[in-house]
Scaffold this motif. Structure first.
Motif, PDB file in Angstrom:
ATOM      1  N   ALA A 414       0.837  -1.196   0.000  1.00 25.29           N
ATOM      2  CA  ALA A 414       0.000   0.000   0.000  1.00 25.29           C
ATOM      3  C   ALA A 414       0.873   1.247   0.000  1.00 25.29           C
ATOM      4  O   ALA A 414       1.847   1.337   0.750  1.00 25.29           O
ATOM      5  CB  ALA A 414      -0.910   0.000   1.225  1.00 25.29           C
ATOM      6  N   LEU A 468      -9.263   1.526  -0.649  1.00 19.95           N
ATOM      7  CA  LEU A 468      -8.254   0.477  -0.533  1.00 19.95           C
ATOM      8  C   LEU A 468      -8.637  -0.466   0.596  1.00 19.95           C
ATOM      9  O   LEU A 468      -8.989  -0.024   1.694  1.00 19.95           O
ATOM     10  CB  LEU A 468      -6.870   1.058  -0.213  1.00 19.95           C
ATOM     11  CG  LEU A 468      -6.105   1.816  -1.302  1.00 19.95           C
ATOM     12  CD1 LEU A 468      -4.841   2.421  -0.708  1.00 19.95           C
ATOM     13  CD2 LEU A 468      -5.764   0.893  -2.448  1.00 19.95           C
ATOM     14  N   ILE A 470      -6.691  -2.969   2.874  1.00 15.17           N
ATOM     15  CA  ILE A 470      -5.284  -3.215   3.185  1.00 15.17           C
ATOM     16  C   ILE A 470      -5.173  -4.322   4.223  1.00 15.17           C
ATOM     17  O   ILE A 470      -5.799  -4.264   5.293  1.00 15.17           O
ATOM     18  CB  ILE A 470      -4.607  -1.936   3.707  1.00 15.17           C
ATOM     19  CG1 ILE A 470      -4.744  -0.819   2.668  1.00 15.17           C
ATOM     20  CG2 ILE A 470      -3.132  -2.192   4.014  1.00 15.17           C
ATOM     21  CD1 ILE A 470      -4.188   0.515   3.126  1.00 15.17           C
ATOM     22  N   VAL A 476      -2.133  -4.571  -0.428  1.00 18.77           N
ATOM     23  CA  VAL A 476      -3.488  -4.241  -0.851  1.00 18.77           C
ATOM     24  C   VAL A 476      -4.211  -5.506  -1.302  1.00 18.77           C
ATOM     25  O   VAL A 476      -3.702  -6.278  -2.117  1.00 18.77           O
ATOM     26  CB  VAL A 476      -3.454  -3.218  -2.007  1.00 18.77           C
ATOM     27  CG1 VAL A 476      -4.861  -2.955  -2.542  1.00 18.77           C
ATOM     28  CG2 VAL A 476      -2.803  -1.907  -1.536  1.00 18.77           C
ATOM     29  N   ALA A 479      -8.634  -2.669  -4.540  1.00 12.21           N
ATOM     30  CA  ALA A 479      -8.473  -1.230  -4.726  1.00 12.21           C
ATOM     31  C   ALA A 479      -9.461  -0.716  -5.750  1.00 12.21           C
ATOM     32  O   ALA A 479      -9.922  -1.450  -6.635  1.00 12.21           O
ATOM     33  CB  ALA A 479      -7.047  -0.909  -5.176  1.00 12.21           C
TER      34      ALA A 479
END
Length: 507
Positions: A414, A468, A470, A476, A479
């Motif tokens: 990320a 996102l 995460i 990630v 997204a």
């Protein structure tokens, strides 16, 4: 019965213990040594691991706020001009390993982790539900039953051997390396750069791997004490009853490598001072990272050349990748196959580290053919695309786990986002909880059923990214760049939530 027993209280074992504790599992750590070792086995951290420590609030404890990437690095004893990269992925944290271990020990204690020193793993058996470990300790032998055992006990891992996991690889027995704390007299130090001025070679920059036709020379003026290292190539035959290394051995090795009798002064202070000679090097990778309820992390799973400093970058990220998945298995919400993704994701990363360290080792070898190869490589390292590729490789920025969508961030680390209110992503990840960053304000309903495992973070978009998902290890899982994600994206989000964080709870 214990939930998790970790064999080894080095940085990888301690990092895993902290990750498990943040996820609600209190592991038991067994360490063979009665006291922390005074030997410093690494002098810094390189790559994505620096950002990982920042995202746990640990960088601040070691060195203050996260600094900018470095403008240059080395690859195969050749300068890597990182001003040619965009973005520059290489961040360095120049602290000795023993300080990292001390900090992680302190953090583990804060999180309630028990560490038993002087306890050595001597045997193990496992069935479908538990692992039984035999331990030799200060009060004699004992037996511990645990749901999972993790070997973080180094390249000679007793856990790996007792589990019967193979450790194939190659041994290069032609190298002989010397490392010691030593001071270069002031008249040989270049005041402008801090490098070493050597007749016939010019100024050798500090921390630079300098290759000659006979070996490798490094002068590293660390704040904790200047270090001199050399690598030579031999016929591979080890002398019988070889005496302990002396300071004079280091001086003689420098002379052989540089062809000049560079005077060196012994280190100042009481020490402990490094004085180490190593013959040969091993490159090995475990056949598998998991056998039933026994798992491996760090050097227990892979060993390789230290060139370029990839060891802790690889091992500590192993720990972050394993911690949340193992905690999910212990706590009962892990989806099917989650724990197996530890190996499927991390072993290929280790394979690439093995590849580039072996390539660098080849580039520093002696011989006119290698010199010609280095000349060609020098031309390639003036090309921005080549420099970017190698910098991403060495830092680990090129890692991409299997993405669920075609979004360019899916499966990647990320980015270091700063929200519109000034909050850094690193400030939101210190608890190691999964996060759904929703800058659209419309995805809260999709998170229903996972709010016990995933935190919702609203806010304003800091750029093109609008949402996102995460994972706790910083990668990630989903997204979006849509101002209003449609049905297809929302379906993909729910699939990612179920894939990584289990079935939803009925609300």
């Amino acid at each position: 019965m214990e939930d998790v027993v970790i064999a080894g209280a080095g940085p990888n074992g301690l990092m895993l213990a902290c990750e498990l504790a943040l996820a609600g599992v209190r592991p038991l750590v067994l360490e063979r040594l009665p006291e922390p070792t005074a030997e410093n086995r690494a002098n810094g951290l390189v790559g994505q691991v620096v950002r990982l420590l920042d995202r746990r609030g640990l960088h601040e404890r070691l060195a203050g706020p996260l600094g900018p990437p470095v403008p240059a690095f080395v690859f195969g004893a050749m300068r890597l001009d990182l001003t040619l990269t965009e973005p520059n992925p290489l961040t360095i944290l120049g602290v000795p390993q023993k300080r990292v271990e001390a900090m992680l020990t302190e953090r583990a204690a804060e999180l309630g982790v028990e560490i038993r020193r002087g306890h050595e793993l001597t045997g193990l058996t496992q069935d479908a539900d538990t692992v039984t470990v035999d331990v030799s300790g200060p009060d004699g032998p004992s037996r511990i039953t645990t749901r999972y055992l993790v070997g973080a006990d180094g390249g000679r891992s007793a856990t790996r051997k007792l589990a019967g996991i193979g450790f194939p690889g190659v041994t290069e027995d032609r190298t002989l390396s010397f490392s010691s704390h030593a001071r270069v007299p002031a008249e040989f130090v270049d005041a402008a750069s801090g490098g070493v001025r050597v007749p016939g070679h010019g100024v050798i920059p500090p921390f630079f791997h300098y290759r000659t036709e006979t070996g490798l020379f490094v002068h590293a003026p660390f704040p904790t004490g200047p270090l001199i290292s050399t690598v030579e190539w031999t016929d591979g035959e080890e002398a019988e009853d070889e005496p302990p290394m002396t300071f004079e051995d280091q001086v003689a090795s420098v002379h052989r490598v540089l062809g000049f009798a560079l005077p060196l002064d012994p280190p100042e202070g009481d020490g402990p001072h490094l004085l180490r000679r190593l013959r040969g090097r091993n490159t090995r990778l475990a056949d598998k990272y998991r056998d039933g309820r026994v798992l491996l992390v760090g050097d227990a799973a892979h060993i390789h050349s230290a060139i370029g400093g990839p060891g802790l970058n690889l091992g500590l990220q192993d720990a972050a990748a394993l911690g949340w998945k193992l905690a999910a298995a212990v706590r009962g919400w892990a989806p099917a196959g989650l724990l197996d993704t530890y190996e499927s994701e991390r072993r290929p990363v280790a394979e690439r580290v093995v590849m580039h360290t072996q390539a660098q080792s080849a580039l520093i070898s002696p011989g006119s053919n290698v010199t010609a190869l280095r000349e060609l490589f020098g031309e390639l390292l003036r090309l921005p695309g080549t420099v970017q590729h190698i910098a991403d490789l060495m830092s680990g920025a090129d890692v991409r786990y299997e993405p669920a969508t075609d979004h360019p961030l899916d499966g990647r680390w990320a980015p270091d986002l700063v929200l519109a209110d000034g909050t850094r992503l690193a400030e939101l990840t210190t608890t190691a909880r999964p996060l759904l960053l929703d800058f659209t304000g419309s995805l809260g309903e999709e998170l229903r059923g996972w709010t016990d495992r995933v935190d919702l973070v609203p806010g304003q978009a800091p750029g093109e990214v609008t949402a996102l998902l995460i994972r706790p290890d910083g990668y990630v899982a989903w997204a979006s760049s849509s101002p209003e994600p449609g049905d297809t994206e929302r379906k993909a989000l729910r699939a990612a939530l179920e894939r990584w964080f289990g079935s939803p709870v009925d609300m």
